[in-house]
Scaffold this motif. Structure first.
Motif, PDB file in Angstrom:
ATOM      1  N   TYR A 157       0.625  -1.234  -0.053  1.00  0.00           N
ATOM      2  CA  TYR A 157      -0.022   0.042   0.031  1.00  0.00           C
ATOM      3  C   TYR A 157       0.910   1.242   0.133  1.00  0.00           C
ATOM      4  N   ASP A 158       0.512   2.090  -1.063  1.00  0.00           N
ATOM      5  CA  ASP A 158       1.548   3.446  -1.015  1.00  0.00           C
ATOM      6  C   ASP A 158       0.895   4.336  -0.107  1.00  0.00           C
ATOM      7  N   ALA A 159       1.420   4.487   0.768  1.00  0.00           N
ATOM      8  CA  ALA A 159       1.298   5.590   1.855  1.00  0.00           C
ATOM      9  C   ALA A 159       1.940   6.918   1.768  1.00  0.00           C
ATOM     10  N   SER A 160       2.667   7.213   0.689  1.00  0.00           N
ATOM     11  CA  SER A 160       3.359   8.363   0.681  1.00  0.00           C
ATOM     12  C   SER A 160       2.357   9.395   0.388  1.00  0.00           C
ATOM     13  N   GLY A 161       3.094  10.695   0.326  1.00  0.00           N
ATOM     14  CA  GLY A 161       2.276  11.833   0.258  1.00  0.00           C
ATOM     15  C   GLY A 161       1.201  12.013  -0.968  1.00  0.00           C
ATOM     16  N   SER A 162       1.676  11.329  -2.041  1.00  0.00           N
ATOM     17  CA  SER A 162       0.768  11.286  -3.351  1.00  0.00           C
ATOM     18  C   SER A 162      -0.501  10.516  -3.198  1.00  0.00           C
ATOM     19  N   ALA A 163      -0.543   9.783  -1.920  1.00  0.00           N
ATOM     20  CA  ALA A 163      -1.538   8.827  -1.806  1.00  0.00           C
ATOM     21  C   ALA A 163      -3.072   9.996  -1.417  1.00  0.00           C
ATOM     22  N   GLU A 164      -2.817  11.241  -0.909  1.00  0.00           N
ATOM     23  CA  GLU A 164      -3.806  11.991  -0.895  1.00  0.00           C
ATOM     24  C   GLU A 164      -4.658  12.616  -1.976  1.00  0.00           C
ATOM     25  N   LYS A 165      -3.979  12.248  -3.153  1.00  0.00           N
ATOM     26  CA  LYS A 165      -4.640  12.569  -4.417  1.00  0.00           C
ATOM     27  C   LYS A 165      -5.203  11.397  -4.755  1.00  0.00           C
ATOM     28  N   ARG A 166      -5.137  10.311  -4.345  1.00  0.00           N
ATOM     29  CA  ARG A 166      -6.301   9.108  -4.928  1.00  0.00           C
ATOM     30  C   ARG A 166      -7.412   9.081  -4.069  1.00  0.00           C
ATOM     31  N   ASP A 167      -8.266   8.394  -4.664  1.00  0.00           N
ATOM     32  CA  ASP A 167      -9.567   8.074  -3.915  1.00  0.00           C
ATOM     33  C   ASP A 167      -9.606   7.256  -2.931  1.00  0.00           C
ATOM     34  N   ARG A 168      -9.090   7.184  -1.839  1.00  0.00           N
ATOM     35  CA  ARG A 168      -8.711   6.036  -0.839  1.00  0.00           C
ATOM     36  C   ARG A 168      -9.976   5.506  -0.388  1.00  0.00           C
ATOM     37  N   LYS A 169     -10.966   6.347  -0.285  1.00  0.00           N
ATOM     38  CA  LYS A 169     -12.322   5.537   0.042  1.00  0.00           C
ATOM     39  C   LYS A 169     -12.873   4.657  -0.776  1.00  0.00           C
ATOM     40  N   ARG A 170     -12.659   5.090  -2.261  1.00  0.00           N
ATOM     41  CA  ARG A 170     -13.071   4.263  -3.269  1.00  0.00           C
ATOM     42  C   ARG A 170     -12.201   3.062  -3.517  1.00  0.00           C
ATOM     43  N   GLU A 171     -10.825   2.916  -3.069  1.00  0.00           N
ATOM     44  CA  GLU A 171     -10.023   1.927  -3.207  1.00  0.00           C
ATOM     45  C   GLU A 171     -10.401   0.988  -1.851  1.00  0.00           C
ATOM     46  N   ASN A 172     -10.620   1.436  -0.702  1.00  0.00           N
ATOM     47  CA  ASN A 172     -11.221   0.735   0.468  1.00  0.00           C
ATOM     48  C   ASN A 172     -12.592   0.112   0.134  1.00  0.00           C
ATOM     49  N   ALA A 173     -13.411   0.733  -0.658  1.00  0.00           N
ATOM     50  CA  ALA A 173     -14.731   0.195  -0.868  1.00  0.00           C
ATOM     51  C   ALA A 173     -14.489  -1.207  -1.715  1.00  0.00           C
ATOM     52  N   PHE A 174     -13.507  -0.874  -2.791  1.00  0.00           N
ATOM     53  CA  PHE A 174     -13.244  -2.102  -3.666  1.00  0.00           C
ATOM     54  C   PHE A 174     -12.660  -3.116  -2.622  1.00  0.00           C
ATOM     55  N   LEU A 175     -11.667  -3.044  -2.040  1.00  0.00           N
ATOM     56  CA  LEU A 175     -11.024  -3.937  -1.150  1.00  0.00           C
ATOM     57  C   LEU A 175     -12.052  -4.772  -0.228  1.00  0.00           C
ATOM     58  N   LYS A 176     -12.800  -3.934   0.342  1.00  0.00           N
ATOM     59  CA  LYS A 176     -14.193  -4.571   1.053  1.00  0.00           C
ATOM     60  C   LYS A 176     -14.991  -5.685   0.144  1.00  0.00           C
ATOM     61  N   ALA A 177     -15.280  -5.194  -0.934  1.00  0.00           N
ATOM     62  CA  ALA A 177     -15.886  -6.047  -1.948  1.00  0.00           C
ATOM     63  C   ALA A 177     -15.205  -7.246  -2.050  1.00  0.00           C
ATOM     64  N   TRP A 178     -13.922  -7.147  -2.720  1.00  0.00           N
ATOM     65  CA  TRP A 178     -13.071  -8.227  -2.961  1.00  0.00           C
ATOM     66  C   TRP A 178     -12.896  -9.416  -1.786  1.00  0.00           C
ATOM     67  N   LEU A 179     -12.745  -8.792  -0.881  1.00  0.00           N
ATOM     68  CA  LEU A 179     -12.314  -9.549   0.368  1.00  0.00           C
ATOM     69  C   LEU A 179     -13.442 -10.454   0.832  1.00  0.00           C
ATOM     70  N   LYS A 180     -14.775  -9.784   0.624  1.00  0.00           N
ATOM     71  CA  LYS A 180     -16.066 -10.414   1.011  1.00  0.00           C
ATOM     72  C   LYS A 180     -16.181 -11.700   0.147  1.00  0.00           C
ATOM     73  N   SER A 181     -15.992 -11.379  -1.228  1.00  0.00           N
ATOM     74  CA  SER A 181     -16.136 -12.514  -2.161  1.00  0.00           C
ATOM     75  C   SER A 181     -15.136 -13.535  -1.950  1.00  0.00           C
ATOM     76  N   LEU A 182     -14.085 -13.330  -1.387  1.00  0.00           N
ATOM     77  CA  LEU A 182     -13.063 -14.193  -0.996  1.00  0.00           C
ATOM     78  C   LEU A 182     -13.385 -15.275   0.103  1.00  0.00           C
ATOM     79  N   GLY A 183     -14.084 -14.570   1.098  1.00  0.00           N
ATOM     80  CA  GLY A 183     -14.580 -15.262   2.476  1.00  0.00           C
ATOM     81  C   GLY A 183     -13.388 -15.257   3.401  1.00  0.00           C
ATOM     82  N   ASN A 184     -12.576 -16.594   3.237  1.00  0.00           N
ATOM     83  CA  ASN A 184     -11.403 -16.639   4.341  1.00  0.00           C
ATOM     84  C   ASN A 184     -10.182 -16.470   3.426  1.00  0.00           C
ATOM     85  N   VAL A 185      -9.416 -15.592   3.868  1.00  0.00           N
ATOM     86  CA  VAL A 185      -8.259 -15.208   3.330  1.00  0.00           C
ATOM     87  C   VAL A 185      -7.123 -14.552   4.196  1.00  0.00           C
ATOM     88  N   THR A 186      -5.922 -14.968   4.080  1.00  0.00           N
ATOM     89  CA  THR A 186      -4.989 -13.958   5.028  1.00  0.00           C
ATOM     90  C   THR A 186      -4.150 -12.946   4.107  1.00  0.00           C
TER      91      THR A 186
END
Length: 262
Positions: free
Chosen positions: A23-52
């Motif tokens: 995860y790129d947490a440098s200063g330029s991350a402020e210019k990304r839509d991090r809420k959109r990225e987190n929403a996707f991660l939530k959907a993807w990981l939900k589809s996987l069920g159990n994962v590390t």
């Protein structure tokens, strides 16, 4: 040369068991839509069920990997950790190293691909192969660099600004059918492009310079394993006349430039 190889259908989708999330947490991350990225991660990981998930935040250096166990699709702990990351500093993509997460079968690089500090080349390959994807929700990104980073593994760059979660999740669940390489069986051919693996969705075009009658074998497949081959013969007697074939030189130049851009 243009061919339309038969694309075999994979009977089984890839089973993701352990994810390395750089995860790129440098200063330029402020210019990304991090809420959109987190929403996707939530959907993807939900589809996987159990994962590390091994979370590795990086800036000019990489933090130590922090491991999260996603149970029944609940990624709350991971998403909270991402939201709480300090966002600052320069970006060194050279800090991304898959040896930090040796057990992962899938690597996700969440970054705009822009680097401004230290080494710029991530270490994204290891013996035995590894699926690598670049995912972002950024208006400004280095798409050529991101494409180059993931192309060898058969991965893709997923732009969440233009993709729905369902389409992005489907891309991560499957594998890309690729052109793997060209082998000259007889005659002479040089400066063939593409010279690296490339995703194939339908028709595929190989360009280069041939001398005399030449036979070439093209290999295609999934995950670096050839499952389809096509042999083509180039015969000077069948070549177009110079005034009608000028577009061939332009096609070669355009594909050569596109590969050099990577």
């Amino acid at each position: 040369v243009r061919v339309e190889p038969e694309i075999p259908v994979l009977k089984e989708k890839f089973a993701t068991k352990r994810i390395a999330l750089f995860y790129d947490a440098s200063g330029s991350a402020e210019k990304r839509d991090r809420k959109r990225e987190n929403a996707f991660l939530k959907a993807w990981l939900k589809s996987l069920g159990n994962v590390t998930v091994d979370l590795v935040a990086f800036r000019n250096d990489a933090d130590k990997a922090v491991t999260f166990e996603v149970k029944n699709g609940d990624a709350g702990g991971l998403l909270s950790a991402i939201e709480e990351l300090p966002i600052d500093g320069g970006t060194s993509l050279g800090a991304v190293d898959v040896s930090l997460t040796p057990e992962a079968d899938t690597v996700v690089l969440m970054s705009d691909g822009l680097t401004n500090f230290g080494p710029a080349e991530p270490k994204l390959s290891r013996e035995g192969g590894l699926r690598v994807f670049a995912i972002h929700a950024a208006q400004f990104m280095d798409s050529s660099s991101l494409t180059r980073m993931v192309s060898a593994s058969g991965g893709r760059v997923l732009n969440l600004m233009v993709m729905k979660d369902s389409d992005a999740v489907a891309a991560l669940r499957g594998a890309a059918f690729q052109f793997l390489g060209a082998k000259v069986l007889s005659g002479k051919a040089e400066e063939m492009v593409p010279s690296v693996p490339e995703a194939v969705t339908r028709g595929f075009t190989l360009v280069g310079r041939s001398h005399g009658k030449t036979e070439i074998e093209l290999s295609f497949g999934y995950n670096g394993q050839a499952s389809v081959t096509r042999r083509v013969t180039l015969n000077p007697d069948d070549a177009l006349e110079a005034d009608r074939g000028d577009f061939v030189r332009r096609a070669w130049a355009q594909k050569k430039i596109a590969e050099l851009m990577l």
